[in-house]
Design an enzyme around this catalytic site. Structure first.
Site, PDB file in Angstrom:
ATOM      1  N   ASP A   1      23.988 -30.278 -33.314  1.00 43.62           N
ATOM      2  CA  ASP A   1      25.138 -29.692 -32.648  1.00 43.62           C
ATOM      3  C   ASP A   1      24.882 -28.193 -32.571  1.00 43.62           C
ATOM      4  O   ASP A   1      24.048 -27.650 -33.306  1.00 43.62           O
ATOM      5  CB  ASP A   1      26.402 -30.006 -33.469  1.00 43.62           C
ATOM      6  CG  ASP A   1      27.634 -29.320 -32.928  1.00 43.62           C
ATOM      7  OD1 ASP A   1      27.854 -29.374 -31.706  1.00 43.62           O
ATOM      8  OD2 ASP A   1      28.378 -28.720 -33.727  1.00 43.62           O
TER       9      ASP A   1
ATOM     10  N   ASP B   1      27.671 -25.330 -31.787  1.00 42.31           N
ATOM     11  CA  ASP B   1      28.717 -24.420 -32.248  1.00 42.31           C
ATOM     12  C   ASP B   1      29.150 -24.721 -33.678  1.00 42.31           C
ATOM     13  O   ASP B   1      29.430 -25.879 -34.024  1.00 42.31           O
ATOM     14  CB  ASP B   1      29.926 -24.516 -31.320  1.00 42.31           C
ATOM     15  CG  ASP B   1      29.558 -24.170 -29.882  1.00 42.31           C
ATOM     16  OD1 ASP B   1      28.769 -23.232 -29.690  1.00 42.31           O
ATOM     17  OD2 ASP B   1      30.055 -24.845 -28.963  1.00 42.31           O
TER      18      ASP B   1
END
Length: 218
Positions: free
Chosen positions: A7, A9
């Site tokens: 991922d 953020d």
């Protein structure tokens, strides 16, 4: 083939790239100042796992509607250099380097638009990236998206579609995320790692034997 899936953020960087991008556009007087407050209200729903992605994407893509891709690209490069790279966790860089040294393929998959995810991935030395797909006609963004959002279960759907197009099926997958929204992804991979997770996600990680990581900027 082994594959490490990250991922973006709050996992690789200490912040949200889409929010930071809007702040950058406001500073450059390319977006209205009130967009930040409106975006913040929608983001509060993200952390509860119930964001209206249609509304969010319509809001956040409005400032780049009718922009030429070629004209926007230098601005994005400036944004990545000034606003994203200083927020990359040193431990994230170390983990990326470790996977590279092991000969693993790496992929960043994010619920942020691909116009940001792909340049950030490239700057981090990651060859593959998946973000929310933006409609673009004759090199011009029209402010709309297409396809499945790479968000929650949709992130796994997009990942599986990407895997189906690869010449090899990975015999080992690693997954890294900070968010409960990525639970489908973390449950899919062979080795899951929770980065700076919430209390609930850390509790799930402990129950399932997932790696728990605490990354910080200093």
């Amino acid at each position: 083939m082994e594959l490490a899936i990250f991922d973006l953020d709050e996992t690789l960087i200490a912040g949200d790239s889409a929010s930071l991008w809007l702040a950058f556009l406001v500073r450059r007087q390319l977006a209205p100042t009130d967009i930040l407050e409106r975006e913040h209200a929608l983001m509060s729903d993200y952390y509860r796992g119930r964001m209206d992605m249609d509304a969010y994407m319509a809001l956040t893509l409005a400032p780049i509607k009718n922009w030429q891709q070629l004209d926007l690209a230098p601005l994005i490069d400036e944004f990545v250099e000034q606003d994203i790279l200083p927020l990359v966790y040193p431990a994230a860089l170390e983990r990326l380097a470790w996977h590279t040294a092991q000969g693993h393929q790496q992929l960043i998959i994010s619920a942020t638009g691909e116009h940001l995810v792909k340049p950030i991935a490239q700057r981090l030395g990651v060859d593959h990236a998946i973000g929310i797909q933006l409609e673009c006609h004759d090199g011009v963004y029209n402010g709309r998206t297409h396809g499945v959002y790479s968000y929650q279960q949709g992130k796994l759907t997009r990942l599986q579609a990407w895997l189906a197009m690869q010449p090899q099926t990975p015999n080992m997958t690693y997954g890294y995320s900070d968010s409960l929204n990525d639970l489908p992804l973390l449950e899919f991979v062979h080795r899951a790692a929770v980065v700076n997770g919430s209390e609930r996600l850390l509790r799930l990680a402990a129950e399932r034997g997932w790696e728990r990581l605490n990354w910080h900027l200093s």
